[in-house]
Design a protein around this motif. Structure first.
Motif, short mmCIF file in Angstrom:
data_model
loop_
_atom_site.label_atom_id
_atom_site.label_comp_id
_atom_site.label_asym_id
_atom_site.label_seq_id
_atom_site.Cartn_x
_atom_site.Cartn_y
_atom_site.Cartn_z
N THR A 483 -107.67 -79.14 -35.44
CA THR A 483 -106.68 -78.04 -35.24
C THR A 483 -106.12 -77.23 -36.21
N ARG A 484 -106.41 -75.98 -36.13
CA ARG A 484 -106.08 -75.09 -37.18
C ARG A 484 -104.99 -74.17 -36.82
N VAL A 485 -104.14 -74.12 -37.72
CA VAL A 485 -102.88 -73.38 -37.32
C VAL A 485 -102.74 -72.03 -38.24
N ASP A 486 -102.98 -70.97 -37.74
CA ASP A 486 -102.88 -69.56 -38.77
C ASP A 486 -101.41 -68.79 -38.44
N ALA A 487 -100.69 -68.92 -39.55
CA ALA A 487 -99.62 -68.18 -39.56
C ALA A 487 -99.84 -66.62 -40.41
N ARG A 488 -99.25 -65.64 -39.44
CA ARG A 488 -99.22 -64.31 -39.89
C ARG A 488 -98.09 -63.57 -39.94
N PHE A 489 -97.61 -62.69 -40.97
CA PHE A 489 -96.38 -62.25 -41.00
C PHE A 489 -96.63 -60.73 -41.59
N PRO A 490 -96.83 -59.69 -40.48
CA PRO A 490 -97.22 -58.40 -40.79
C PRO A 490 -96.20 -57.62 -41.81
N HIS A 525 -102.56 -69.36 -33.12
CA HIS A 525 -102.11 -68.13 -34.04
C HIS A 525 -100.61 -67.95 -33.94
N LEU A 526 -99.80 -67.86 -34.89
CA LEU A 526 -98.40 -67.65 -35.10
C LEU A 526 -98.24 -66.35 -35.56
N THR A 527 -97.77 -65.43 -35.00
CA THR A 527 -97.43 -64.06 -35.54
C THR A 527 -95.98 -63.67 -35.61
N LEU A 528 -95.14 -63.51 -36.83
CA LEU A 528 -93.84 -63.11 -36.81
C LEU A 528 -93.52 -61.79 -37.63
N ALA A 529 -92.75 -60.84 -37.06
CA ALA A 529 -92.58 -59.79 -37.45
C ALA A 529 -91.00 -59.22 -37.11
N VAL A 530 -90.47 -58.33 -38.28
CA VAL A 530 -89.23 -57.89 -38.05
C VAL A 530 -89.47 -56.32 -38.23
N GLN A 531 -89.14 -55.74 -37.13
CA GLN A 531 -89.22 -54.14 -37.27
C GLN A 531 -87.89 -53.47 -37.01
#
Length: 631
Positions: A483-490, A525-531
């Motif tokens: 299991t691979r967890v990829d965290a991204r924060f654009p 895939h985990l993606t978190l963004a604040v706009q």
């Protein structure tokens, strides 16, 4: 007299309909209306005077009936004109002693008899097929009688030619029977003239007479053809106009019937806001007769209030050609009650553009009150969910402190006692030494497990470093074999309010745990963004997937917990999953950036270097009064 009265009725009706229009109306239109009025008196129809939209065969039949009726109506006028002209000519000849009274009286009498018989036959049934042959025969007989009269009296050949030419033009114009019938009339007139020619006095040469006959014949036939074409064109145009008028009247009647029987409030007003039409439902709703509402300004009926739209701006947008969405506004009813209306407006287009506004309104007071009650209930539910989430976090924090500071410390003490006892009993009993060592290791493992549980219940990393680093650490901690967890924060993730950070962290924690434990996902895939002022979180996996509705029906606590936290934060939670295609969790909520407290150093403050234990990493604030660290 019947034909004259019929024509008078048609002319009067046309002038009334057109507002006293000029007299330049074509004769075909008058006669068409006169024919229609007379026919409708004899044979009533459902449309009562309006030409029906029939097939081409029916149109040709109707045209033939109208043409024969035209001939029957005009035949008396032609008779009066011809007999009057003959009377004047014969009277002049008698006064000049060029003609005896006897032949003149006999000639006029015979012609009057011919006209009387023809009129009687045509008036019996104006649409009978015999009308056209009777009129043609009467005109041909008149030509023969005229030639006989001039031949008997030895008149001038030019005068006979003028008389025959006048009769041909008058009949062709009056009866509009076309060049074919006119050609037959011309042939009979030529035969009669040739028969009377030996007894006539002629002043023109043969060449001049040939030219006169050729020119007169062309004019005669040309006028006949032009009159027939004009009458046909006018009749079909009038028929088309009447069909369009009938269709418009039917459409208007249907519209008015629909509008008057509708429960909705239907109205129209001009660009200044003055009512031009209101239906009965509108009048009943307002409590004012419809006739009294017409002319009043609709702008005065809608109070100027921030919750109401600007009607002048709405009219301006419609005038500019824009599409206006439904408008929601309130008005004051009797007794001061506030009633809400939803209105759909559209532009009324005229020849010069937008000429007015059409509106359909509906009372939505009950719906508005239900929406307000639902909104208030939702706000109460959000506050309750927020309060419950806060209570749970406080309990988690208290439980984490209790586990770490009490239970774990007591386990450490027990471990120390066990180790001391093991050292004392080791020389006497090797077996006890082994067993006590095993017990010590178990106690140490339990203590470490409780410490990890305490950290999960009270995430210190989230409090100290924020969402980005905490989710990074969470993703790394959940990455395991297979299991691979990829965290991204654009985008840059600022520090947010504490309850927001905790709620987002818990949702991500639950979603990652579900994907790793239950879905059997290989990649997460985990993606978190604040706009701006909005946060979005998305977690997707390639696991087994499931049916969300079935999972909700089982009362899955993890899913319910995520939805409650989303509700408490005032956000939207969306879960999409399909068996065999993985799962996607989306969460979005409004956020408020938190301003972090700064370290203030005044006076003889100690150096700004501090230390904190692994169990408590709270920021240290220096004050000028105490000059000491406060946790």
């Amino acid at each position: 007299m019947h034909g004259i009265a019929t024509l008078h009725y048609a002319v009067r009706r046309d002038r009334l309909e057109r507002g006293n229009a000029p007299r330049a109306e074509t004769a075909a239109r008058y006669w068409l209306r006169a024919t229609e009025w007379s026919y409708n008196r004899a044979v009533p129809t459902r449309n009562n005077g309006v030409l029906a939209r029939n097939t081409e065969a029916d149109a040709a039949r109707e045209f033939g009936d109208a043409h024969r009726a035209l001939i029957a109506r005009r035949l008396p006028f032609v008779a009066l004109g011809w007999l009057g002209l003959g009377l004047v000519m014969r009277s002049g000849l008698i006064l000049q002693s060029a003609l005896a009274p006897g032949p003149a009286v006999v000639s006029l009498t015979l012609q009057a008899v011919v006209f009387a018989v023809a009129i009687a036959l045509c008036r019996t049934d104006p649409r009978a097929p015999r009308v056209l042959p009777v009129a043609f025969a009467s005109c041909a007989l008149l030509s023969v009688l005229s030639a006989g009269f001039y031949g008997y009296t030895g008149g001038a050949g030019e005068a006979l030619s003028f008389a025959l030419f006048t009769l041909g033009l008058a009949s062709s114009l009056a009866f509009a029977w076309g060049w074919r019938v006119a050609l037959g009339h011309l042939a009979i007139s030529m035969v009669a003239w040739l028969a009377a020619a030996p007894h006539l006095r002629s002043f023109a040469t043969s060449t001049e007479r040939a030219l006169e006959v050729a020119i007169g014949s062309c004019v005669w036939l040309g006028v006949a053809d032009a009159a027939a074409r004009s009458f046909r064109t006018s009749w079909y145009q009038e028929r088309a106009r009447r069909a369009a008028a009938q269709k418009l009247a039917e459409s208007l009647d249907a519209y008015r019937d629909l509008a008057e029987n509708a429960r909705d409030l239907i109205y129209t007003h001009d660009l200044a806001g003055r009512f031009t039409y209101v239906n009965e439902a509108f009048a009943r709703y307002v409590g004012v007769p419809a006739a009294d509402l017409v002319g009043r300004c609709c702008l005065d009926m809608v109070p100027a209030h921030p919750s109401n739209p600007d009607l002048r701006a709405v009219i301006a947008r419609l005038k500019a050609g824009e599409a206006v969405p439904p408008q929601l506004f309130w008005v004051e009813a009797r007794g001061g009650e506030r009633r809400w209306l939803e209105c759909v407006v559209s532009a009324i287009h005229g020849p010069d553009g937008v000429a007015g506004v059409r509106g359909i309104a509906r009372d939505v007071t009950a719906r508005k009150r239900a929406e307000d009650a639902l909104r208030a209930s939702e706000q109460r539910l959000r506050r309750l969910a927020r309060h419950q989430a806060k209570i749970r976090e406080e309990e988690r924090k208290r439980l984490g402190f209790d586990l770490h500071d009490d239970v774990c410390q007591e386990l450490v003490g027990i471990g120390i006692l066990i180790e001391s006892l093991r050292q004392q009993l080791a020389p006497q009993s090797p077996e006890a030494d082994v067993r006590l060592g095993r017990i010590g290791r178990y106690v140490t493992e339990v203590s470490e497990h409780l410490r990890q549980l305490a950290r999960q219940l009270r995430p210190m990393l989230l409090r100290d470093l924020g969402l980005e680093e905490s989710l990074h650490s969470l993703a790394e901690g959940m990455t395991a074999a297979g299991t691979r967890v990829d965290a991204r924060f654009p985008t840059v993730i600022p520090r947010l309010r504490e309850e927001t950070e905790i709620g987002v962290y818990r949702i991500a924690q639950e979603a990652l745990a579900n994907a790793a434990r239950h879905a059997g996902a290989a990649t997460i895939h985990l993606t978190l963004a604040v706009q701006g002022a909005r946060l979005t979180l998305e977690i997707s996996d390639d696991g087994a997937g499931f049916l969300p509705d079935e999972r909700r029906s089982t009362g899955a606590l993890g899913l319910v917990g995520m939805e409650e936290r989303a509700l408490a934060l005032g956000g939207e939670f969306d879960l999409r999953s399909t068996p065999g295609c993985g799962t996607t969790v989306r969460f979005a909520c409004p956020v408020e950036v938190r301003e972090l407290p700064s370290i203030v150093i005044e006076g003889d403050a100690p150096p700004a270097t501090t230390s904190a234990t692994a169990e408590s990493n709270a920021p240290i604030e220096w004050t000028s009064d105490l000059r000491s660290a406060k946790r």
